[in-house]
Design an enzyme around this catalytic site. Structure first.
Site, mmCIF file in Angstrom:
data_model
loop_
_atom_site.group_PDB
_atom_site.id
_atom_site.type_symbol
_atom_site.label_atom_id
_atom_site.label_comp_id
_atom_site.label_asym_id
_atom_site.label_seq_id
_atom_site.Cartn_x
_atom_site.Cartn_y
_atom_site.Cartn_z
ATOM 1 N N HIS A 111 -13.957 -5.460 20.018
ATOM 2 C CA HIS A 111 -13.422 -6.782 20.318
ATOM 3 C C HIS A 111 -14.445 -7.838 19.938
ATOM 4 O O HIS A 111 -15.621 -7.710 20.270
ATOM 5 C CB HIS A 111 -13.111 -6.912 21.814
ATOM 6 C CG HIS A 111 -12.645 -8.292 22.201
ATOM 7 N ND1 HIS A 111 -11.372 -8.745 21.958
ATOM 8 C CD2 HIS A 111 -13.310 -9.323 22.784
ATOM 9 C CE1 HIS A 111 -11.261 -9.987 22.382
ATOM 10 N NE2 HIS A 111 -12.423 -10.360 22.895
ATOM 11 N N VAL A 132 6.543 -9.076 -5.823
ATOM 12 C CA VAL A 132 6.111 -9.860 -4.668
ATOM 13 C C VAL A 132 4.639 -10.241 -4.789
ATOM 14 O O VAL A 132 4.238 -11.369 -4.449
ATOM 15 C CB VAL A 132 6.379 -9.084 -3.361
ATOM 16 C CG1 VAL A 132 5.644 -9.710 -2.179
ATOM 17 C CG2 VAL A 132 7.877 -9.033 -3.085
ATOM 18 N N GLU A 133 3.803 -9.322 -5.277
ATOM 19 C CA GLU A 133 2.380 -9.655 -5.443
ATOM 20 C C GLU A 133 2.197 -10.785 -6.451
ATOM 21 O O GLU A 133 1.414 -11.725 -6.208
ATOM 22 C CB GLU A 133 1.596 -8.417 -5.876
ATOM 23 C CG GLU A 133 1.404 -7.397 -4.763
ATOM 24 C CD GLU A 133 0.518 -6.246 -5.154
ATOM 25 O OE1 GLU A 133 0.148 -5.449 -4.264
ATOM 26 O OE2 GLU A 133 0.172 -6.112 -6.357
ATOM 27 N N ASP A 161 2.239 9.133 -11.667
ATOM 28 C CA ASP A 161 3.433 8.351 -11.996
ATOM 29 C C ASP A 161 4.411 9.095 -12.899
ATOM 30 O O ASP A 161 5.610 8.821 -12.880
ATOM 31 C CB ASP A 161 3.027 7.042 -12.680
ATOM 32 C CG ASP A 161 2.345 6.071 -11.739
ATOM 33 O OD1 ASP A 161 2.133 6.425 -10.559
ATOM 34 O OD2 ASP A 161 2.010 4.951 -12.173
#
Length: 471
Positions: free
Chosen positions: A450, A192-193, A317
């Site tokens: 904000h 997807v990237e 991994d």
């Protein structure tokens, strides 16, 4: 010749070098063996170079759209060679930084190929490490050993990689020119990237995925939103599709597949095979030890990352699970703490953020709605759109949302999924909240600046409390 250390580490990626630093901070002697470059896959073939190219793609698209902000550009051109060179510069700068860290912490780095030995004259226990460094061999004897050798792209027998037209993600990063069109096999994070990046570079992209949705493992609403946005940008997608064979004919790569029991063929200049990764464990000499691996070759470990040889640990991994750089570094630090009898808390491992650096960005932590329904009797969800957030409107980035999964009985937040602008930056607030077992009340009552995109997390919490403000 042999040398003794408190810890010998195999692999200089995120799991390896960060573990080395932690062990040195505890006053331990450390040797690190790396056959390539320090920094591993993340720095040289993964996270960093892809994000550098994604940034170039993002800037290219931003400038194309700058007229909406009253900015006019007379001439716009993409120079991919310069983007490619910038990627290399970014990687090299960080590589130099890792090298300096090893010097700063006085970690002994051996550039060579490591292999575990069985019981021998060097050690009565398995786990001494033979290091081949050209014509020189060294034997390193560690009181503890940490395996962090990572993984490599998995390949498909029916779509043989030739490294010229049919590529792995490693190959695509080395390509110094853009493909004229690209077929991607695999709709996970990496696929997807790359799809998003190539779309931003105005390349025609077709993606083939065998599952019913992109990004397996993510929340279903996230999957749908990402699919819709990518299709709106021009992505051609084949879901529930299998690939059968490929053919390279001149400058065209043909991929033949089946969908709904009907054949289809996709033609493109290049093909990316992105179907997961396999562990770099086959050349380590594991057979000289009692270490076991699963059917996919990933090393089996306990909760503290110990293998069947209690003094030999493995992280990252090469043990499977979530194959993410930040996971490898966290596991490595925890393993070091355990081997040297330091106090450790495994709680953060239950709340690992997963990110997709595409457009739109995606991030999640905790449980998806489906997972929560399987574990709790009564849950609720609250979804707040960025189109109701002032900062998103200011930035003209209003697509996407924040979704909370909540235990309705306890009001605890169980999971947060975000799709939209800066999702990968916003997710850390959610991660801290879940580690601290925060309730939606605590998320909602925390004062957020904000205007900011982070207000969407508070607004989603207020919505879950049935006290919505801006919706």
């Amino acid at each position: 010749m042999s040398k003794n250390y408190d810890l010998v580490i195999l692999g200089g990626g995120m799991g390896g070098y960060i573990s080395a630093i932690r062990a040195r901070q505890l006053g331990k002697t450390v040797a690190l063996v790396e056959k390539g470059k320090l920094g591993g896959t993340c720095l040289h073939k993964g996270c960093i170079p892809t994000k550098a190219l994604l940034k170039s793609a993002e800037v290219f698209q931003t400038v194309k759209k700058c007229g909406r902000f009253g900015v006019k550009v007379k001439e716009l051109a993409l120079n991919y060679v310069e983007a490619f060179e910038r990627k290399n510069t970014v990687v090299d700068k960080l590589y130099q930084g890792v090298q300096q860290l090893m010097k700063k912490h006085r970690v002994d780095v051996y550039k060579g190929v490591a292999r575990l030995l069985g019981p021998s004259i060097f050690s009565p226990m398995a786990g001494a490490v033979s290091v081949e460094m050209g014509e020189v061999n060294e034997t390193l004897i560690g009181k503890n050993v940490l395996i962090a050798t990572g993984a490599r792209p998995r390949q498909l027998s029916q779509i043989p990689v030739d490294h010229a037209h049919i590529l792995t993600s490693d190959d695509l990063l080395d390509l110094d020119h853009l493909p004229t069109s690209l077929t991607i096999i695999g709709g996970g994070v990496i696929g997807v990237e790359w799809a998003s990046m190539m779309l931003d570079f105005d390349i025609d992209v077709t993606l083939i995925e065998q599952e019913a949705a992109l990004l397996p493992g993510f929340d279903a609403d996230i999957q749908t939103e990402v699919l819709n946005q990518l299709k709106q940008r021009g992505l051609t997608v084949h879901l529930n599709a299998s690939v059968m064979e490929s053919e390279v004919n001149g400058g065209a790569c043909l991929v033949k597949g089946r969908k709904d029991n009907a054949p289809f063929t996709v033609s493109s200049s290049h093909v990316l095979v992105s179907v997961g990764r396999i562990a770099n464990t086959d050349q380590l000499g594991l057979g000289n030890t009692n270490i076991t691996v699963d059917e996919a070759g990933f090393i089996e470990v306990n909760d503290y990352f110990q293998t069947k040889e209690s003094h030999i640990y493995a992280v990252g991994d090469c043990i499977g699970g979530k194959q993410l750089a930040h996971v490898a570094s966290a596991e490595g630090k925890l393993a070091v703490k355990h081997m040297f009898d330091e106090k450790l808390d495994l709680t953060p491992l239950s709340f690992i953020p997963s990110c997709v650096y595409a457009s739109p960005e995606v991030a999640m932590v905790g449980l998806t709605e489906v997972e929560a329904n399987q574990m709790f009797t009564k849950i609720k969800t609250a979804t707040f759109p960025f189109q109701a957030i002032g900062k998103a409107i200011v930035s003209d980035e209003t697509k996407g949302f924040v979704k909370l999964v909540v235990n309705e009985k306890t009001r605890d937040c169980l999971g947060v999924s975000i799709v939209g602008e800066k999702a990968t930056e916003l997710i850390s607030e959610a991660g801290i909240g879940l580690v601290l077992n925060a309730s939606i009340d605590e998320f909602g009552e925390t004062i957020h600046p904000h205007p900011s995109l982070s207000e969407a997390i508070a607004e989603a919490s207020l919505l879950a409390m049935n006290e919505p403000v801006h919706i």
